[in-house]
Motif scaffolding. Structure first.
Motif: not given
Length: 131
Positions: A77, A81, A84-85, A115, A118, A122
């Protein structure tokens, strides 16, 4: 007499030049290139920097993606991010190709089904930014 001396001098200098070139070539063959005994350690941060670097070649991107998939493929978790970036950056990189992006996205979804949504978002955002 002067012409003969001049010819012998030129021939002697030519012989010396050929001998020096031969010695130089012979001595350089004996040397081996310096081998690096310390292997470079590839961390997640260094591999991420390769993807973020706009000057990275397609081969470097492939290597970085392969290493991330094999060694750092599990997402938590707190790192979601970051991944994703990375996926978005890979999508808009000038030296990437669709196979590389899809391989990275598919490997991340397979390793982290929790995930999956998500990761797909992305990918969609990265492809939309590529436009």
């Amino acid at each position: 007499m002067i012409t003969v001396n001049l010819i012998f001098t030129i021939a002697g200098l030519l012989f010396v030049l050929i001998a020096l070139v031969g010695i130089y070539v012979w001595s350089s063959k004996g040397k081996s290139p310096p081998s690096s005994s310390v292997e470079s350690v590839e961390t997640f941060e260094s591999l991420s920097a390769v993807i973020q670097n706009r000057a990275s070649s397609n081969g470097q991107l492939n290597h970085a993606v392969e290493m991330i998939i094999n060694h750092f493929g599990t997402i938590s978790q707190s790192t979601l991010s970051v991944y994703k970036n990375l996926l978005e950056s890979l999508c808009i990189h000038p030296h990437t190709d669709s196979k590389l992006v899809l391989r990275f996205e598919k490997a991340l979804r397979q390793a982290n089904p929790k995930y999956s949504h998500e990761i797909e978002q992305a990918l969609a955002m990265g492809l939309a930014a590529r436009g």
